[in-house]
Design an enzyme around this catalytic site. Structure first.
Site, PDB file in Angstrom:
ATOM      1  CB  THR A   6      -0.891  -0.004   1.269  1.00 50.45           C
ATOM      2  OG1 THR A   6      -1.432  -1.292   1.414  1.00 50.45           O
ATOM      3  CG2 THR A   6      -1.987   1.018   1.194  1.00 50.45           C
ATOM      4  CB  VAL A   7       3.473   2.554   2.326  1.00 53.11           C
ATOM      5  CG1 VAL A   7       4.266   3.850   2.440  1.00 53.11           C
ATOM      6  CG2 VAL A   7       2.560   2.395   3.531  1.00 53.11           C
ATOM      7  CE  LYS A  44       5.437   0.536  14.252  1.00 51.37           C
ATOM      8  NZ  LYS A  44       4.123   0.435  13.737  1.00 51.37           N
ATOM      9  CD  GLU A 103       8.589  13.398   9.676  1.00 51.76           C
ATOM     10  OE1 GLU A 103       9.429  14.283   9.706  1.00 51.76           O
ATOM     11  OE2 GLU A 103       7.839  13.141  10.643  1.00 51.76           O
ATOM     12  CB  VAL A 131       6.736   8.598  14.938  1.00 50.45           C
ATOM     13  CG1 VAL A 131       5.869   9.051  16.109  1.00 50.45           C
ATOM     14  CG2 VAL A 131       7.875   7.730  15.426  1.00 50.45           C
ATOM     15  N   GLY A 139       2.597   8.430  11.113  1.00 45.77           N
ATOM     16  CA  GLY A 139       2.265   8.312   9.687  1.00 45.77           C
ATOM     17  C   GLY A 139       2.601   9.564   8.902  1.00 45.77           C
ATOM     18  CD  GLU A 179      -1.182  -3.719  11.236  1.00 41.73           C
ATOM     19  OE1 GLU A 179      -0.986  -4.557  10.345  1.00 41.73           O
ATOM     20  OE2 GLU A 179      -0.802  -2.541  11.162  1.00 41.73           O
ATOM     21  CG  ASP A 181       1.881   1.022  16.755  1.00 45.52           C
ATOM     22  OD1 ASP A 181       2.550   0.690  15.773  1.00 45.52           O
ATOM     23  OD2 ASP A 181       1.254   2.103  16.824  1.00 45.52           O
ATOM     24  CE  LYS A 238       3.193   4.253  15.340  1.00 41.91           C
ATOM     25  NZ  LYS A 238       1.747   4.103  15.149  1.00 41.91           N
TER      26      LYS A 238
HETATM   27  N1  HSE Z   1      -1.066   0.139  13.539  1.00 38.79           N
HETATM   28  C1  HSE Z   1      -0.792   1.528  13.706  1.00 38.79           C
HETATM   29  C2  HSE Z   1      -2.024   2.275  14.155  1.00 38.79           C
HETATM   30  C3  HSE Z   1      -0.269   2.222  12.476  1.00 38.79           C
HETATM   31  O1  HSE Z   1      -3.093   1.690  14.317  1.00 38.79           O
HETATM   32  O2  HSE Z   1      -1.907   3.470  14.364  1.00 38.79           O
HETATM   33  C4  HSE Z   1       1.120   1.824  12.144  1.00 38.79           C
HETATM   34  O3  HSE Z   1       2.012   2.159  13.151  1.00 38.79           O
END
Ligand code: HSE
Length: 429
Positions: free
Chosen positions: A13-14, A104, A128, A131, A133, A189, A200, A204
Protein backbone atom coordinates in the site's frame (compact mmCIF):
# COMPACT_ATOMS: atom_id res chain seq x y z
CA UNK A 1 20.81 17.56 -15.30
CA UNK A 2 21.99 15.52 -12.33
CA UNK A 3 20.27 12.16 -11.98
CA UNK A 4 19.47 10.55 -8.62
CA UNK A 5 18.50 6.91 -8.65
CA UNK A 6 16.21 5.45 -6.04
CA UNK A 7 15.74 1.79 -5.20
CA UNK A 8 12.31 1.08 -3.75
CA UNK A 9 11.94 -2.13 -1.80
CA UNK A 10 8.39 -3.25 -1.03
CA UNK A 11 5.43 -2.43 -3.24
CA UNK A 12 2.45 -2.76 -0.92
CA UNK A 13 0.00 0.00 0.00
CA UNK A 14 2.65 2.54 1.00
CA UNK A 15 5.09 1.59 -1.76
CA UNK A 16 2.41 2.08 -4.40
CA UNK A 17 1.30 5.43 -2.95
CA UNK A 18 4.91 6.63 -2.82
CA UNK A 19 5.49 5.61 -6.44
CA UNK A 20 2.30 7.39 -7.47
CA UNK A 21 3.34 10.52 -5.55
CA UNK A 22 6.66 10.60 -7.40
CA UNK A 23 4.91 10.09 -10.73
CA UNK A 24 2.51 12.96 -10.04
CA UNK A 25 5.20 15.33 -8.73
CA UNK A 26 7.94 14.36 -11.18
CA UNK A 27 8.03 17.67 -13.06
CA UNK A 28 7.64 19.79 -9.98
CA UNK A 29 10.45 17.95 -8.18
CA UNK A 30 12.67 18.38 -11.23
CA UNK A 31 12.01 22.09 -11.22
CA UNK A 32 12.36 22.44 -7.45
CA UNK A 33 15.58 20.45 -7.03
CA UNK A 34 17.09 20.65 -10.49
CA UNK A 35 17.62 16.89 -10.58
CA UNK A 36 16.10 13.99 -12.44
CA UNK A 37 14.68 11.52 -9.93
CA UNK A 38 14.41 7.97 -11.15
CA UNK A 39 13.03 4.92 -9.40
CA UNK A 40 15.34 2.60 -11.25
CA UNK A 41 14.50 -0.63 -9.40
CA UNK A 42 11.59 -1.90 -7.34
CA UNK A 43 12.29 -4.95 -5.23
CA UNK A 44 9.34 -7.29 -4.69
CA UNK A 45 8.87 -10.94 -3.81
CA UNK A 46 7.53 -11.94 -7.22
CA UNK A 47 8.18 -9.53 -10.12
CA UNK A 48 5.76 -11.47 -12.37
CA UNK A 49 2.87 -10.21 -10.26
CA UNK A 50 3.68 -6.58 -11.06
CA UNK A 51 4.24 -4.43 -14.06
CA UNK A 52 0.72 -3.98 -15.38
CA UNK A 53 0.78 -0.21 -15.20
CA UNK A 54 4.49 0.29 -14.69
CA UNK A 55 7.38 -0.73 -16.93
CA UNK A 56 7.91 -4.30 -15.78
CA UNK A 57 11.67 -4.11 -16.28
CA UNK A 58 12.08 -2.07 -13.06
CA UNK A 59 10.81 -4.95 -10.92
CA UNK A 60 13.42 -7.26 -9.46
CA UNK A 61 13.09 -10.20 -7.11
CA UNK A 62 14.21 -9.44 -3.55
CA UNK A 63 16.67 -6.73 -2.65
CA UNK A 64 20.21 -7.98 -3.38
CA UNK A 65 20.43 -6.37 -6.80
CA UNK A 66 19.23 -3.06 -5.42
CA UNK A 67 21.71 -2.77 -2.59
CA UNK A 68 24.53 -3.91 -4.90
CA UNK A 69 23.65 -1.32 -7.56
CA UNK A 70 26.27 1.45 -7.46
CA UNK A 71 24.04 3.91 -9.29
CA UNK A 72 21.36 3.81 -6.61
CA UNK A 73 22.11 6.34 -3.89
CA UNK A 74 18.84 6.19 -1.93
CA UNK A 75 17.08 3.04 -0.77
CA UNK A 76 13.46 3.35 0.32
CA UNK A 77 12.60 0.36 2.50
CA UNK A 78 8.83 -0.23 2.80
CA UNK A 79 8.76 -3.94 3.47
CA UNK A 80 7.45 -4.37 7.03
CA UNK A 81 8.53 -7.02 9.52
CA UNK A 82 11.92 -7.12 11.20
CA UNK A 83 14.47 -9.60 9.86
CA UNK A 84 14.34 -8.80 6.13
CA UNK A 85 14.25 -4.99 6.51
CA UNK A 86 17.13 -5.28 8.98
CA UNK A 87 19.23 -7.02 6.34
CA UNK A 88 18.17 -4.52 3.69
CA UNK A 89 19.00 -1.46 5.77
CA UNK A 90 22.30 -2.84 7.05
CA UNK A 91 23.27 -3.79 3.51
CA UNK A 92 22.34 -0.41 2.06
CA UNK A 93 23.93 1.72 4.79
CA UNK A 94 27.17 -0.23 4.76
CA UNK A 95 27.40 0.32 0.98
CA UNK A 96 27.11 4.06 1.50
CA UNK A 97 23.48 4.48 0.48
CA UNK A 98 21.05 6.75 2.29
CA UNK A 99 18.00 4.90 3.60
CA UNK A 100 14.41 5.94 4.20
CA UNK A 101 12.20 3.67 6.27
CA UNK A 102 8.71 3.76 7.76
CA UNK A 103 9.44 0.83 10.04
CA UNK A 104 9.20 1.96 13.69
CA UNK A 105 9.22 -1.58 15.05
CA UNK A 106 12.56 -2.20 13.38
CA UNK A 107 14.03 1.08 14.67
CA UNK A 108 12.71 0.37 18.15
CA UNK A 109 14.35 -3.08 18.13
CA UNK A 110 17.55 -2.36 16.21
CA UNK A 111 17.78 1.44 16.00
CA UNK A 112 20.90 1.52 18.15
CA UNK A 113 23.03 -0.47 15.71
CA UNK A 114 21.40 1.02 12.60
CA UNK A 115 21.88 4.66 13.61
CA UNK A 116 25.49 3.89 14.57
CA UNK A 117 26.06 2.18 11.23
CA UNK A 118 24.64 5.19 9.37
CA UNK A 119 27.04 7.40 11.26
CA UNK A 120 30.06 5.18 10.52
CA UNK A 121 29.07 5.00 6.85
CA UNK A 122 28.61 8.76 6.53
CA UNK A 123 25.03 8.46 5.30
CA UNK A 124 21.58 9.14 6.69
CA UNK A 125 18.83 6.91 7.98
CA UNK A 126 15.57 8.85 7.66
CA UNK A 127 12.38 7.79 9.41
CA UNK A 128 9.71 10.51 9.29
CA UNK A 129 6.98 8.00 8.37
CA UNK A 130 7.73 5.73 11.32
CA UNK A 131 5.87 7.87 13.88
CA UNK A 132 2.48 9.46 13.34
CA UNK A 133 2.26 8.31 9.69
CA UNK A 134 1.78 11.48 7.68
CA UNK A 135 2.30 13.95 10.53
CA UNK A 136 5.73 15.57 10.02
CA UNK A 137 6.59 15.36 13.70
CA UNK A 138 10.19 14.13 13.41
CA UNK A 139 10.99 17.20 11.34
CA UNK A 140 9.25 19.44 13.85
CA UNK A 141 11.36 18.06 16.70
CA UNK A 142 14.62 17.98 14.73
CA UNK A 143 14.31 21.24 12.84
CA UNK A 144 11.39 23.49 13.62
CA UNK A 145 11.90 23.41 17.39
CA UNK A 146 15.70 23.62 17.21
CA UNK A 147 15.65 26.89 19.15
CA UNK A 148 13.50 25.44 21.91
CA UNK A 149 14.09 23.19 24.84
CA UNK A 150 11.41 20.50 24.73
CA UNK A 151 9.92 19.70 28.14
CA UNK A 152 7.35 17.14 27.16
CA UNK A 153 5.73 15.28 24.30
CA UNK A 154 2.40 13.59 24.66
CA UNK A 155 0.36 12.08 21.95
CA UNK A 156 -2.20 9.78 20.54
CA UNK A 157 0.09 7.65 18.45
CA UNK A 158 -2.06 4.67 17.63
CA UNK A 159 -4.97 5.00 15.24
CA UNK A 160 -6.48 1.58 15.91
CA UNK A 161 -6.96 2.11 19.64
CA UNK A 162 -8.11 5.69 19.14
CA UNK A 163 -10.73 4.48 16.69
CA UNK A 164 -11.90 1.78 19.13
CA UNK A 165 -12.12 4.16 22.09
CA UNK A 166 -13.91 6.80 20.02
CA UNK A 167 -16.55 4.32 18.86
CA UNK A 168 -16.99 2.89 22.37
CA UNK A 169 -17.43 6.42 23.75
CA UNK A 170 -19.54 8.04 21.06
CA UNK A 171 -21.68 5.13 19.89
CA UNK A 172 -21.65 2.77 22.87
CA UNK A 173 -20.02 -0.06 20.88
CA UNK A 174 -18.41 -2.94 22.73
CA UNK A 175 -14.63 -3.31 22.46
CA UNK A 176 -15.07 -6.36 20.21
CA UNK A 177 -17.50 -4.63 17.83
CA UNK A 178 -15.38 -1.49 17.63
CA UNK A 179 -12.28 -3.59 16.85
CA UNK A 180 -14.17 -5.51 14.17
CA UNK A 181 -15.28 -2.25 12.61
CA UNK A 182 -11.71 -0.91 12.66
CA UNK A 183 -10.53 -4.08 10.91
CA UNK A 184 -13.28 -3.83 8.30
CA UNK A 185 -12.32 -0.24 7.58
CA UNK A 186 -8.68 -1.27 7.23
CA UNK A 187 -7.32 0.69 10.24
CA UNK A 188 -6.53 -2.30 12.42
CA UNK A 189 -4.15 -5.11 11.55
CA UNK A 190 -5.63 -8.63 11.35
CA UNK A 191 -3.57 -9.30 14.48
CA UNK A 192 -4.01 -6.05 16.43
CA UNK A 193 -2.19 -7.23 19.57
CA UNK A 194 0.67 -4.72 19.30
CA UNK A 195 -1.84 -1.88 18.94
CA UNK A 196 -4.25 -2.96 21.69
CA UNK A 197 -1.50 -3.65 24.20
CA UNK A 198 0.14 -0.27 23.64
CA UNK A 199 3.37 -1.66 22.18
CA UNK A 200 3.05 0.16 18.85
CA UNK A 201 2.59 3.46 20.72
CA UNK A 202 5.46 2.57 23.09
CA UNK A 203 7.83 2.12 20.16
CA UNK A 204 6.75 5.46 18.73
CA UNK A 205 6.99 7.51 21.93
CA UNK A 206 10.40 5.96 22.69
CA UNK A 207 11.67 7.17 19.30
CA UNK A 208 10.19 10.65 19.79
CA UNK A 209 11.60 10.91 23.33
CA UNK A 210 15.02 9.75 22.15
CA UNK A 211 15.02 12.53 19.58
CA UNK A 212 13.58 15.24 21.78
CA UNK A 213 15.74 14.55 24.82
CA UNK A 214 18.84 13.58 22.84
CA UNK A 215 19.61 10.13 24.16
CA UNK A 216 18.27 6.64 23.71
CA UNK A 217 15.07 5.32 25.25
CA UNK A 218 14.51 1.59 24.82
CA UNK A 219 10.78 0.91 24.45
CA UNK A 220 11.18 -2.39 26.32
CA UNK A 221 12.02 -0.45 29.49
CA UNK A 222 9.06 1.90 29.59
CA UNK A 223 5.73 1.58 31.37
CA UNK A 224 3.29 0.19 28.79
CA UNK A 225 -0.39 -0.62 29.38
CA UNK A 226 -3.07 -1.32 26.78
CA UNK A 227 -6.77 -0.52 26.55
CA UNK A 228 -8.40 -3.86 27.28
CA UNK A 229 -9.17 -3.08 30.94
CA UNK A 230 -11.47 -0.20 30.04
CA UNK A 231 -15.12 -1.19 30.43
CA UNK A 232 -18.28 0.47 29.20
CA UNK A 233 -19.01 1.46 32.81
CA UNK A 234 -15.65 3.27 33.01
CA UNK A 235 -16.36 5.12 29.79
CA UNK A 236 -19.84 6.11 30.96
CA UNK A 237 -18.63 7.30 34.34
CA UNK A 238 -15.78 9.27 32.75
CA UNK A 239 -18.29 11.01 30.48
CA UNK A 240 -20.50 11.87 33.46
CA UNK A 241 -17.50 13.38 35.25
CA UNK A 242 -16.39 15.37 32.16
CA UNK A 243 -13.57 13.10 30.94
CA UNK A 244 -12.77 10.88 27.96
CA UNK A 245 -10.54 7.82 27.82
CA UNK A 246 -7.55 7.96 25.48
CA UNK A 247 -4.49 5.78 25.04
CA UNK A 248 -1.84 8.37 25.78
CA UNK A 249 1.87 8.10 25.02
CA UNK A 250 3.96 10.51 27.01
CA UNK A 251 7.60 11.53 27.38
CA UNK A 252 8.70 14.18 29.84
CA UNK A 253 12.05 15.18 31.30
CA UNK A 254 12.11 15.14 35.10
CA UNK A 255 15.54 16.34 36.19
CA UNK A 256 17.97 14.34 34.08
CA UNK A 257 15.65 11.33 33.61
CA UNK A 258 12.87 10.99 31.08
CA UNK A 259 9.53 9.63 32.23
CA UNK A 260 8.30 7.73 29.19
CA UNK A 261 5.07 5.75 29.26
CA UNK A 262 1.99 4.55 27.41
CA UNK A 263 -1.26 4.02 29.30
CA UNK A 264 -5.00 4.57 29.01
CA UNK A 265 -5.86 7.80 30.81
CA UNK A 266 -8.84 9.98 31.55
CA UNK A 267 -8.45 13.39 29.92
CA UNK A 268 -10.72 16.35 30.71
CA UNK A 269 -12.98 16.99 27.71
CA UNK A 270 -11.24 20.32 27.10
CA UNK A 271 -7.75 18.76 26.83
CA UNK A 272 -6.33 19.22 23.30
CA UNK A 273 -5.77 15.47 22.92
CA UNK A 274 -9.35 14.71 24.01
CA UNK A 275 -10.63 16.19 20.76
CA UNK A 276 -8.62 13.79 18.56
CA UNK A 277 -11.15 11.32 17.18
CA UNK A 278 -11.29 8.05 15.26
CA UNK A 279 -8.10 6.92 13.50
CA UNK A 280 -6.38 10.29 13.76
CA UNK A 281 -3.08 10.75 15.58
CA UNK A 282 -1.83 13.88 17.33
CA UNK A 283 1.33 15.02 19.08
CA UNK A 284 1.30 17.76 21.69
CA UNK A 285 4.72 19.27 22.43
CA UNK A 286 5.57 21.65 25.23
CA UNK A 287 8.73 23.68 24.79
CA UNK A 288 10.15 26.78 26.42
CA UNK A 289 9.82 29.47 23.75
CA UNK A 290 6.92 28.20 21.65
CA UNK A 291 4.91 26.88 24.59
CA UNK A 292 2.32 24.28 23.60
CA UNK A 293 1.97 23.24 19.98
CA UNK A 294 -0.06 20.37 18.56
CA UNK A 295 0.29 18.44 15.30
CA UNK A 296 -2.67 16.46 14.03
CA UNK A 297 -3.14 14.16 11.07
CA UNK A 298 -3.52 10.67 9.71
CA UNK A 299 -1.30 8.20 11.52
CA UNK A 300 -1.47 5.45 8.92
CA UNK A 301 -2.59 4.67 5.37
CA UNK A 302 -0.76 4.61 2.06
CA UNK A 303 -1.00 8.23 0.97
CA UNK A 304 -0.39 9.76 4.41
CA UNK A 305 2.68 7.59 4.98
CA UNK A 306 3.97 8.24 1.45
CA UNK A 307 3.76 11.96 2.18
CA UNK A 308 6.31 11.52 5.00
CA UNK A 309 8.54 9.26 2.89
CA UNK A 310 8.59 11.99 0.23
CA UNK A 311 9.54 14.58 2.83
CA UNK A 312 12.59 12.49 3.76
CA UNK A 313 13.40 12.09 0.10
CA UNK A 314 13.31 15.86 -0.41
CA UNK A 315 15.80 16.31 2.46
CA UNK A 316 18.15 13.70 1.03
CA UNK A 317 18.08 15.24 -2.43
CA UNK A 318 19.04 18.61 -0.96
CA UNK A 319 21.94 16.99 0.90
CA UNK A 320 23.16 15.08 -2.13
CA UNK A 321 22.96 18.19 -4.31
CA UNK A 322 24.74 20.38 -1.77
CA UNK A 323 27.26 17.59 -1.10
CA UNK A 324 26.51 18.32 2.56
CA UNK A 325 27.66 16.13 5.40
CA UNK A 326 24.95 13.97 7.00
CA UNK A 327 23.22 15.32 10.10
CA UNK A 328 24.94 14.36 13.31
CA UNK A 329 23.18 11.20 14.33
CA UNK A 330 20.04 11.92 16.23
CA UNK A 331 18.67 10.12 18.16
CA UNK A 332 21.98 9.43 19.89
CA UNK A 333 22.05 5.70 20.60
CA UNK A 334 25.39 6.02 22.35
CA UNK A 335 23.73 7.87 25.22
CA UNK A 336 21.26 5.44 26.82
CA UNK A 337 18.98 7.07 29.39
CA UNK A 338 18.17 5.72 32.76
CA UNK A 339 14.42 6.23 33.01
CA UNK A 340 12.35 7.88 35.71
CA UNK A 341 10.92 4.96 37.67
CA UNK A 342 7.25 3.98 37.60
CA UNK A 343 7.01 3.99 41.39
CA UNK A 344 8.11 7.62 41.57
CA UNK A 345 5.53 8.84 39.06
CA UNK A 346 2.56 10.73 40.44
CA UNK A 347 -0.81 11.51 38.90
CA UNK A 348 -4.41 12.09 39.85
CA UNK A 349 -6.24 8.75 39.81
CA UNK A 350 -9.67 7.31 39.14
CA UNK A 351 -10.64 4.09 40.95
CA UNK A 352 -13.50 1.81 39.98
CA UNK A 353 -14.24 -0.53 42.87
CA UNK A 354 -16.63 -3.41 42.23
CA UNK A 355 -18.01 -4.29 45.65
CA UNK A 356 -20.48 -6.34 47.62
CA UNK A 357 -23.64 -4.40 48.22
CA UNK A 358 -23.71 -3.96 51.99
CA UNK A 359 -23.08 -1.38 54.72
CA UNK A 360 -19.45 -0.59 55.54
CA UNK A 361 -17.93 -0.77 52.04
CA UNK A 362 -17.50 2.98 51.72
CA UNK A 363 -15.92 3.06 55.18
CA UNK A 364 -13.39 0.37 54.19
CA UNK A 365 -12.44 2.09 50.94
CA UNK A 366 -12.25 5.63 52.26
CA UNK A 367 -10.54 4.46 55.47
CA UNK A 368 -7.74 2.70 53.57
CA UNK A 369 -7.31 5.64 51.19
CA UNK A 370 -7.04 7.93 54.22
CA UNK A 371 -4.55 5.69 56.02
CA UNK A 372 -2.36 5.89 52.89
CA UNK A 373 -2.66 9.70 52.93
CA UNK A 374 -4.59 9.74 49.65
CA UNK A 375 -6.87 12.75 49.35
CA UNK A 376 -10.31 12.02 47.84
CA UNK A 377 -11.68 14.55 45.35
CA UNK A 378 -15.02 12.93 44.55
CA UNK A 379 -17.01 9.76 45.18
CA UNK A 380 -19.90 8.45 43.15
CA UNK A 381 -22.06 5.39 43.62
CA UNK A 382 -25.32 4.23 42.13
CA UNK A 383 -26.94 0.82 42.31
CA UNK A 384 -30.36 -0.37 41.34
CA UNK A 385 -30.41 -4.01 42.41
CA UNK A 386 -29.12 -4.68 45.97
CA UNK A 387 -28.51 -8.32 45.04
CA UNK A 388 -25.89 -7.35 42.50
CA UNK A 389 -22.37 -5.99 43.01
CA UNK A 390 -22.18 -2.25 43.31
CA UNK A 391 -19.84 0.11 41.45
CA UNK A 392 -18.04 2.70 43.54
CA UNK A 393 -16.14 5.39 41.61
CA UNK A 394 -13.52 7.44 43.44
CA UNK A 395 -11.32 10.21 42.10
CA UNK A 396 -8.30 11.30 44.11
CA UNK A 397 -5.83 14.14 44.16
CA UNK A 398 -2.27 13.83 42.84
CA UNK A 399 -0.58 10.90 44.57
CA UNK A 400 2.62 8.93 44.14
CA UNK A 401 2.00 5.76 42.13
CA UNK A 402 3.68 3.64 44.83
CA UNK A 403 1.06 4.80 47.37
CA UNK A 404 -1.78 4.07 44.97
CA UNK A 405 -0.50 0.55 44.29
CA UNK A 406 -0.22 -0.14 48.03
CA UNK A 407 -3.64 1.31 48.91
CA UNK A 408 -5.32 -0.56 46.04
CA UNK A 409 -3.85 -3.86 47.16
CA UNK A 410 -4.96 -3.28 50.75
CA UNK A 411 -8.48 -2.40 49.59
CA UNK A 412 -8.78 -5.49 47.38
CA UNK A 413 -7.62 -7.67 50.27
CA UNK A 414 -9.92 -6.07 52.84
CA UNK A 415 -12.97 -8.22 52.02
CA UNK A 416 -16.13 -7.23 50.16
CA UNK A 417 -14.27 -5.66 47.23
CA UNK A 418 -13.79 -7.75 44.09
CA UNK A 419 -10.53 -8.03 42.19
CA UNK A 420 -12.26 -6.95 38.98
CA UNK A 421 -11.83 -3.46 40.50
CA UNK A 422 -9.40 -1.25 38.64
CA UNK A 423 -7.82 2.18 38.50
CA UNK A 424 -6.56 4.56 35.83
CA UNK A 425 -4.45 7.69 35.74
CA UNK A 426 -5.97 11.10 35.07
CA UNK A 427 -3.98 13.54 32.93
CA UNK A 428 -4.77 17.20 33.21
CA UNK A 429 -3.39 19.89 30.98
N1 HSE B 1 -1.07 0.14 13.54
C1 HSE B 1 -0.79 1.53 13.71
C2 HSE B 1 -2.02 2.28 14.16
C3 HSE B 1 -0.27 2.22 12.48
O1 HSE B 1 -3.09 1.69 14.32
O2 HSE B 1 -1.91 3.47 14.36
C4 HSE B 1 1.12 1.82 12.14
O3 HSE B 1 2.01 2.16 13.15
Amino acid sequence: MERIEIGLIGFGTVGKSFYELLRKRRDRLKEQFGVELVVSMIGVRDPKKHGERIDSSVFVAGYDEIIANRDISIVVELVGGIEIPLEIIKGALSRGKHVITANKALLAEHGKELFMLARESGVELKFEASVGGGIPVIKVIRESLKGNEIFSISGILNGTTNYILTRMTESGLSFEDALKEAQEKGFAESDPTLDIEGIDAAQKISLLSSLAFDGWVDYRDILCEGIKRITKKDIDFAALAGFVFKLVATGKMIGDKPLVAVFPALLPKGHPLATVRNEYNAVLIESDFLGKSMYLGKGAGGDATASSVASDLGDLIERIRMKAKPDPVKPRPSRPFSLFSKEDMSFKYYFHFVTENRPGIWATVTGLLASNAINIESVHQKWENPAEPSDLYVMVDETAESKVVKAFEEIINAGGIYDTSTYFRILEE
